[in-house]
Design a protein around this motif. Structure first.
Motif, PDB file in Angstrom:
ATOM      1  N   PHE A 114     -11.464   4.121  51.550  1.00  0.00           N
ATOM      2  CA  PHE A 114     -10.391   4.316  50.574  1.00  0.00           C
ATOM      3  C   PHE A 114     -10.989   4.477  49.179  1.00  0.00           C
ATOM      4  CE2 PHE A 114      -6.921   2.686  47.864  1.00  0.00           C
ATOM      5  CZ  PHE A 114      -5.957   3.590  48.220  1.00  0.00           C
ATOM      6  N   LEU A 115     -10.524   5.483  48.413  1.00  0.00           N
ATOM      7  CA  LEU A 115     -10.970   5.766  47.046  1.00  0.00           C
ATOM      8  C   LEU A 115     -12.451   6.114  46.962  1.00  0.00           C
ATOM      9  CD1 LEU A 115      -9.175   3.240  44.672  1.00  0.00           C
ATOM     10  CD2 LEU A 115      -8.857   5.683  44.823  1.00  0.00           C
ATOM     11  N   SER A 116     -13.014   6.651  48.030  1.00  0.00           N
ATOM     12  CA  SER A 116     -14.418   7.057  47.965  1.00  0.00           C
ATOM     13  C   SER A 116     -14.516   8.374  47.193  1.00  0.00           C
ATOM     14  CB  SER A 116     -14.964   7.230  49.370  1.00  0.00           C
ATOM     15  OG  SER A 116     -14.174   8.148  50.067  1.00  0.00           O
ATOM     16  N   PRO A 117     -15.632   8.577  46.427  1.00  0.00           N
ATOM     17  CA  PRO A 117     -15.735   9.783  45.610  1.00  0.00           C
ATOM     18  C   PRO A 117     -15.887  11.045  46.441  1.00  0.00           C
ATOM     19  CG  PRO A 117     -17.744   8.498  45.490  1.00  0.00           C
ATOM     20  CD  PRO A 117     -16.768   7.670  46.227  1.00  0.00           C
ATOM     21  N   LEU A 118     -14.929  11.970  46.276  1.00  0.00           N
ATOM     22  CA  LEU A 118     -14.972  13.226  47.029  1.00  0.00           C
ATOM     23  C   LEU A 118     -15.681  14.316  46.257  1.00  0.00           C
ATOM     24  CD1 LEU A 118     -11.299  13.265  48.298  1.00  0.00           C
ATOM     25  CD2 LEU A 118     -13.321  12.609  49.572  1.00  0.00           C
ATOM     26  N   LEU A 119     -15.469  14.347  44.928  1.00  0.00           N
ATOM     27  CA  LEU A 119     -16.032  15.396  44.093  1.00  0.00           C
ATOM     28  C   LEU A 119     -17.330  14.891  43.471  1.00  0.00           C
ATOM     29  CD1 LEU A 119     -12.678  16.308  42.346  1.00  0.00           C
ATOM     30  CD2 LEU A 119     -13.763  17.519  44.218  1.00  0.00           C
ATOM     31  N   PRO A 120     -18.157  15.786  42.902  1.00  0.00           N
ATOM     32  CA  PRO A 120     -19.352  15.337  42.175  1.00  0.00           C
ATOM     33  C   PRO A 120     -18.993  14.459  40.978  1.00  0.00           C
ATOM     34  CG  PRO A 120     -19.001  17.712  41.988  1.00  0.00           C
ATOM     35  CD  PRO A 120     -18.127  17.230  43.075  1.00  0.00           C
ATOM     36  N   PRO A 121     -19.924  13.570  40.535  1.00  0.00           N
ATOM     37  CA  PRO A 121     -19.669  12.385  39.726  1.00  0.00           C
ATOM     38  C   PRO A 121     -18.484  12.322  38.769  1.00  0.00           C
ATOM     39  CG  PRO A 121     -21.965  12.539  40.069  1.00  0.00           C
ATOM     40  CD  PRO A 121     -21.321  13.618  40.884  1.00  0.00           C
ATOM     41  N   PRO A 122     -18.301  13.164  37.736  1.00  0.00           N
ATOM     42  CA  PRO A 122     -17.141  12.821  36.908  1.00  0.00           C
ATOM     43  C   PRO A 122     -15.815  13.187  37.564  1.00  0.00           C
ATOM     44  CG  PRO A 122     -18.438  14.573  35.911  1.00  0.00           C
ATOM     45  CD  PRO A 122     -19.016  14.313  37.236  1.00  0.00           C
ATOM     46  N   GLY A 123     -15.841  13.940  38.674  1.00  0.00           N
ATOM     47  CA  GLY A 123     -14.621  14.518  39.233  1.00  0.00           C
ATOM     48  C   GLY A 123     -13.560  13.525  39.624  1.00  0.00           C
ATOM     49  N   THR A 124     -13.866  12.660  40.598  1.00  0.00           N
ATOM     50  CA  THR A 124     -12.842  11.773  41.142  1.00  0.00           C
ATOM     51  C   THR A 124     -12.361  10.783  40.095  1.00  0.00           C
ATOM     52  OG1 THR A 124     -13.958  11.953  43.244  1.00  0.00           O
ATOM     53  CG2 THR A 124     -12.332  10.234  43.042  1.00  0.00           C
ATOM     54  N   ILE A 125     -13.291  10.198  39.340  1.00  0.00           N
ATOM     55  CA  ILE A 125     -12.880   9.174  38.371  1.00  0.00           C
ATOM     56  C   ILE A 125     -12.065   9.796  37.252  1.00  0.00           C
ATOM     57  CG2 ILE A 125     -14.906   9.215  36.846  1.00  0.00           C
ATOM     58  CD1 ILE A 125     -13.690   6.021  38.277  1.00  0.00           C
ATOM     59  N   PHE A 126     -12.348  11.061  36.921  1.00  0.00           N
ATOM     60  CA  PHE A 126     -11.578  11.776  35.891  1.00  0.00           C
ATOM     61  C   PHE A 126     -10.141  11.977  36.342  1.00  0.00           C
ATOM     62  CE2 PHE A 126     -10.421  15.934  34.003  1.00  0.00           C
ATOM     63  CZ  PHE A 126     -10.451  15.562  32.672  1.00  0.00           C
ATOM     64  N   ILE A 127      -9.982  12.454  37.588  1.00  0.00           N
ATOM     65  CA  ILE A 127      -8.630  12.675  38.114  1.00  0.00           C
ATOM     66  C   ILE A 127      -7.866  11.362  38.208  1.00  0.00           C
ATOM     67  CG2 ILE A 127      -7.377  13.388  40.177  1.00  0.00           C
ATOM     68  CD1 ILE A 127      -9.542  15.479  40.595  1.00  0.00           C
ATOM     69  N   LEU A 128      -8.540  10.316  38.680  1.00  0.00           N
ATOM     70  CA  LEU A 128      -7.873   9.022  38.821  1.00  0.00           C
ATOM     71  C   LEU A 128      -7.467   8.483  37.454  1.00  0.00           C
ATOM     72  CD1 LEU A 128      -9.889   7.202  41.588  1.00  0.00           C
ATOM     73  CD2 LEU A 128      -7.658   8.208  41.729  1.00  0.00           C
ATOM     74  N   ASN A 129      -8.329   8.674  36.424  1.00  0.00           N
ATOM     75  CA  ASN A 129      -7.983   8.226  35.078  1.00  0.00           C
ATOM     76  C   ASN A 129      -6.737   8.917  34.579  1.00  0.00           C
ATOM     77  OD1 ASN A 129      -9.616   6.201  34.185  1.00  0.00           O
ATOM     78  ND2 ASN A 129     -11.216   7.560  33.447  1.00  0.00           N
ATOM     79  N   ILE A 130      -6.658  10.240  34.779  1.00  0.00           N
ATOM     80  CA  ILE A 130      -5.490  10.983  34.287  1.00  0.00           C
ATOM     81  C   ILE A 130      -4.221  10.529  35.006  1.00  0.00           C
ATOM     82  CG2 ILE A 130      -4.440  13.274  34.278  1.00  0.00           C
ATOM     83  CD1 ILE A 130      -7.059  14.417  33.526  1.00  0.00           C
ATOM     84  N   VAL A 131      -4.330  10.334  36.318  1.00  0.00           N
ATOM     85  CA  VAL A 131      -3.161   9.921  37.096  1.00  0.00           C
ATOM     86  C   VAL A 131      -2.703   8.523  36.679  1.00  0.00           C
ATOM     87  CG1 VAL A 131      -2.464   9.268  39.403  1.00  0.00           C
ATOM     88  CG2 VAL A 131      -3.610  11.404  39.040  1.00  0.00           C
ATOM     89  N   ILE A 132      -3.671   7.613  36.495  1.00  0.00           N
ATOM     90  CA  ILE A 132      -3.306   6.246  36.099  1.00  0.00           C
ATOM     91  C   ILE A 132      -2.718   6.248  34.693  1.00  0.00           C
ATOM     92  CG2 ILE A 132      -4.232   3.973  35.591  1.00  0.00           C
ATOM     93  CD1 ILE A 132      -6.239   4.450  37.814  1.00  0.00           C
ATOM     94  N   GLY A 133      -3.273   7.087  33.788  1.00  0.00           N
ATOM     95  CA  GLY A 133      -2.736   7.159  32.436  1.00  0.00           C
ATOM     96  C   GLY A 133      -1.297   7.612  32.428  1.00  0.00           C
ATOM     97  N   ALA A 134      -0.980   8.665  33.179  1.00  0.00           N
ATOM     98  CA  ALA A 134       0.400   9.154  33.245  1.00  0.00           C
ATOM     99  C   ALA A 134       1.318   8.096  33.835  1.00  0.00           C
ATOM    100  CB  ALA A 134       0.459  10.433  34.075  1.00  0.00           C
ATOM    101  N   LYS A 135       0.831   7.430  34.876  1.00  0.00           N
ATOM    102  CA  LYS A 135       1.659   6.424  35.564  1.00  0.00           C
ATOM    103  C   LYS A 135       1.955   5.231  34.655  1.00  0.00           C
ATOM    104  CE  LYS A 135       2.808   3.599  39.043  1.00  0.00           C
ATOM    105  NZ  LYS A 135       4.209   3.592  39.380  1.00  0.00           N
TER     106      LYS A 135
END
Lengths: 76, 134
Positions: free
Chosen positions: B93-114
């Motif tokens: 669960f929540l393992s990085p799928l994209l190269p380094p900044p990818g997954t954490i960047f998307i998760l940051n944006i989603v958490i910020g909106a939420k």
């Protein structure tokens, strides 16, 4: 530096508790959390400082001002 | 409490800058201090400044509450999708799928909106409840 900030915290806390006007007390609480954000930054915790500045000075001040606005009409 | 011009002008001039700072905190969360939660709270506090100083009608005209609710629900769904995406590739669960900044960047944006939409909605409904009782 840390001692001065802690002294400012103490003075602000005593002021918040002893002042009569509720609205002034809420604003002093916002200043208190701003100074604690500076303290966290000095202690090398910038993430905690950002959270404290956003939640303490932003959202909780909104809630306190809202409550003061809606409770003062019944008589001080 | 009498409303002054100072409050009116300062809240109108300051809230776009707080909004911009919130977006900066969210998008640069993986490099500099900040991240989804802090940026989301900064976004919410900019909207709450408008709500408290200008009134609910001004906020609803530029940020409709229905859309904020949609963003809040979508944020949760996207976070769950990004988390469960690891299972498809046989990872955790929540393992990085994209190269380094990818997954954490998307998760940051989603958490910020939420977080921003959630805190705005909490205070909005609290505000509406108080206005109705008068």
């Amino acid at each position: 530096m840390i001692e001065i900030l802690l002294l400012v915290h103490l003075i602000l806390a005593i002021l918040v508790l002893s002042i009569r006007s509720l609205f002034t007390a809420v604003i002093l609480m916002a200043i208190f959390s701003l100074f604690s954000a500076v303290l966290f930054f000095v202690l090398h915790a910038p993430d905690v400082a950002l959270t404290e500045a956003a939640v303490g000075a932003g959202v909780s001040t909104f809630l306190y001002i809202w409550i003061v606005k809606h409770t003062q009409k019944e008589g001080e | 409490m009498k409303k002054t011009n100072i409050l009116d002008v300062v809240s109108r001039k300051l809230s776009p800058f707080i909004l911009l700072f919130g977006v900066y905190l969210v998008t640069f969360g993986h490099i500099s201090p900040g991240g989804g939660f802090q940026g989301g709270v900064a976004l919410a506090s900019s909207l709450l400044l408008i709500l408290l100083a200008q009134g609910p009608r001004v906020l609803a005209s530029s940020f409709p509450i229905g859309r904020i609710s949609v963003i809040e629900v979508l944020g949760y769904g996207l976070f769950l999708l990004a988390g469960l995406g690891g299972f498809l590739l046989g990872l955790g669960f929540l393992s990085p799928l994209l190269p380094p900044p990818g997954t954490i960047f998307i998760l940051n944006i989603v958490i910020g909106a939420k977080v921003g939409a959630g805190i705005t909605l909490i205070c909005w409904h609290l505000f509406q409840e108080g206005e109705e009782q008068e």
